[in-house]
Design a protein around this motif. Structure first.
Motif, short mmCIF file in Angstrom:
data_model
loop_
_atom_site.label_atom_id
_atom_site.label_comp_id
_atom_site.label_asym_id
_atom_site.label_seq_id
_atom_site.Cartn_x
_atom_site.Cartn_y
_atom_site.Cartn_z
N VAL A 196 0.84 -1.20 0.00
CA VAL A 196 0.00 0.00 0.00
C VAL A 196 0.87 1.25 0.00
O VAL A 196 0.54 2.26 -0.62
N GLY A 197 2.01 1.18 0.66
CA GLY A 197 2.92 2.32 0.74
C GLY A 197 3.72 2.56 -0.51
O GLY A 197 4.52 3.50 -0.57
N GLN A 198 3.55 1.72 -1.55
CA GLN A 198 4.28 1.85 -2.81
C GLN A 198 5.78 2.02 -2.56
O GLN A 198 6.39 3.02 -2.96
N PRO A 199 6.40 1.03 -1.93
CA PRO A 199 7.81 1.18 -1.56
C PRO A 199 8.73 1.19 -2.77
O PRO A 199 8.44 0.55 -3.79
N ARG A 200 9.83 1.90 -2.65
CA ARG A 200 10.87 1.82 -3.68
C ARG A 200 11.65 0.52 -3.52
O ARG A 200 12.16 -0.01 -4.50
N LEU A 201 11.75 0.03 -2.27
CA LEU A 201 12.43 -1.23 -2.00
C LEU A 201 11.61 -2.01 -0.99
O LEU A 201 11.35 -1.53 0.11
N LEU A 202 11.20 -3.21 -1.38
CA LEU A 202 10.46 -4.11 -0.49
C LEU A 202 11.45 -5.16 0.02
O LEU A 202 12.04 -5.90 -0.76
N MET A 203 11.62 -5.22 1.35
CA MET A 203 12.59 -6.11 1.97
C MET A 203 11.84 -7.22 2.70
O MET A 203 11.14 -6.95 3.69
N LEU A 204 11.97 -8.44 2.20
CA LEU A 204 11.21 -9.57 2.72
C LEU A 204 12.11 -10.47 3.55
O LEU A 204 13.08 -11.04 3.03
N ASP A 205 11.79 -10.62 4.83
CA ASP A 205 12.60 -11.42 5.76
C ASP A 205 11.93 -12.77 5.97
O ASP A 205 10.90 -12.86 6.64
N GLU A 206 12.50 -13.83 5.39
CA GLU A 206 11.98 -15.19 5.51
C GLU A 206 10.46 -15.23 5.30
O GLU A 206 9.71 -15.70 6.15
N PRO A 207 9.99 -14.73 4.16
CA PRO A 207 8.53 -14.60 3.97
C PRO A 207 7.80 -15.93 3.89
O PRO A 207 6.58 -15.96 4.07
N SER A 208 8.49 -17.02 3.58
CA SER A 208 7.81 -18.31 3.48
C SER A 208 7.75 -19.06 4.81
O SER A 208 7.16 -20.14 4.89
N SER A 209 8.34 -18.47 5.86
CA SER A 209 8.37 -19.14 7.16
C SER A 209 6.95 -19.40 7.68
O SER A 209 6.13 -18.49 7.76
N GLY A 210 6.65 -20.66 8.00
CA GLY A 210 5.35 -21.02 8.56
C GLY A 210 4.25 -21.20 7.54
O GLY A 210 3.11 -21.49 7.93
N LEU A 211 4.56 -21.06 6.26
CA LEU A 211 3.52 -21.19 5.23
C LEU A 211 3.46 -22.62 4.70
O LEU A 211 4.46 -23.34 4.68
N SER A 212 2.28 -23.00 4.23
CA SER A 212 2.11 -24.29 3.59
C SER A 212 2.66 -24.23 2.17
O SER A 212 2.92 -23.15 1.63
N ALA A 213 2.80 -25.39 1.53
CA ALA A 213 3.31 -25.42 0.16
C ALA A 213 2.45 -24.60 -0.80
O ALA A 213 2.99 -23.82 -1.61
N PRO A 214 1.10 -24.72 -0.77
CA PRO A 214 0.29 -23.88 -1.67
C PRO A 214 0.45 -22.39 -1.37
O PRO A 214 0.44 -21.57 -2.30
N GLU A 215 0.58 -22.04 -0.09
CA GLU A 215 0.76 -20.63 0.27
C GLU A 215 2.11 -20.11 -0.24
O GLU A 215 2.22 -18.95 -0.66
N ILE A 216 3.14 -20.96 -0.21
CA ILE A 216 4.44 -20.56 -0.73
C ILE A 216 4.36 -20.35 -2.24
O ILE A 216 4.96 -19.41 -2.78
N ASP A 217 3.61 -21.21 -2.93
CA ASP A 217 3.42 -21.03 -4.37
C ASP A 217 2.75 -19.69 -4.66
O ASP A 217 3.14 -18.96 -5.59
N THR A 218 1.74 -19.35 -3.85
CA THR A 218 1.06 -18.05 -4.03
C THR A 218 2.01 -16.90 -3.75
O THR A 218 2.04 -15.90 -4.49
N LEU A 219 2.81 -17.04 -2.69
CA LEU A 219 3.78 -16.00 -2.36
C LEU A 219 4.77 -15.81 -3.50
O LEU A 219 5.09 -14.67 -3.87
N ARG A 220 5.26 -16.90 -4.06
CA ARG A 220 6.21 -16.82 -5.17
C ARG A 220 5.60 -16.06 -6.35
O ARG A 220 6.25 -15.20 -6.95
#
Length: 255
Positions: free
Chosen positions: A172-196
């Motif tokens: 929402v903040g329209q960042p110039r740089l989005l920094m993702l720290d272990e974004p797949s941690s705790g997610l299921s395989a389908p959720e990781i596919d969506t995240l990717r």
């Protein structure tokens, strides 16, 4: 990619220690504008320390951090956020008592033009800002499939949905740089596919992304990957280069 694109974020000679334990030693790498740049490494490699320095939560013992050609080594988290650097966290951070919509509205705060006095007096400028934040929040909710959850307290959601709220709020903040720290941690395989899929789509729309993860499958979306091992960058390249690197295989993959 760096040869064709200007550098948005750069670390130079970062070093840090906790007590007598050296966590980072002369860490230097770049994040080209418009790229997905990865930082990987096993537990204890220094990823979290490096990420916290880049995002302003730690001050390095040595070295510098530059953003868009400006030295921001001493800049606060807020100052970096106002420049357009937005991060997520390994454990999703949401305002648990606020609704999903209210969480998303918080993400646009750096674009608010009215000040505290206008807020207290409920002046027209404040109302316009709130209307715009709500519209932006609802639009981002539609993109991330969160519309049915807008009135739910964010703290009642399962981890996967919290992660999407956190990511949508950052966008929402329209960042110039989005920094993702272990974004797949705790997610299921389908959720990781969506995240990717979302990471690839956001980058295709022009967003620069720094991805810190131990998930080699997720890291395949990165254009360039930096491997951190016990405080040193031991390899840089695309995933094919990284996976074929004997030193990386020994240090990280256990081959």
């Amino acid at each position: 990619m760096s040869a064709m694109h200007p550098v948005l974020l750069a670390s130079q000679g970062l070093g840090h220690a906790f007590g007598g334990l050296k966590v980072l030693r002369d860490v230097s790498f770049q994040v080209p504008q418009g790229s997905i740049t990865g930082l990987i490494g096993p537990n204890g490699s220094g990823k979290t320390t490096c990420f916290n320095i880049l995002s302003g939560y730690l001050r390095p013992a040595t070295g510098t951090v530059q953003f868009a050609g400006e030295d921001i080594t001493g800049a606060s988290v807020r100052q970096r956020a106002l420049r357009g650097m937005v991060r997520t966290f390994q454990a999703p951070q949401v305002f648990r008592q606020l609704t999903v919509l209210e969480n998303l509205m918080v993400g646009g705060y750096r674009h608010v033009r009215s000040g505290p006095l206008a807020d207290m007096l409920r002046l027209a400028a404040c109302r316009r800002d709130l209307d715009r934040l709500e519209a932006d929040g609802r639009a981002m909710a539609r993109r991330f499939g969160l519309t049915p959850l807008l009135d739910r307290p964010a703290g009642t959601l399962p981890a996967g949905q919290m992660r999407m709220v956190e990511l949508a709020r950052a966008c929402v903040g329209q960042p110039r740089l989005l920094m993702l720290d272990e974004p797949s941690s705790g997610l299921s395989a389908p959720e990781i596919d969506t995240l990717r899929e979302w990471i690839v789509q956001l980058n295709a729309e022009g967003m620069t992304i720094l991805l810190v993860s131990h998930d080699m499958g997720l890291m395949t979306v990165a254009h360039e990957v930096n491997v951190l091992y016990f405080g040193d960058i031991i390899a840089t390249g695309d995933m094919a280069d990284i996976q074929a690197n004997p030193r990386v295989r020994d240090a990280y993959l256990g081959a």
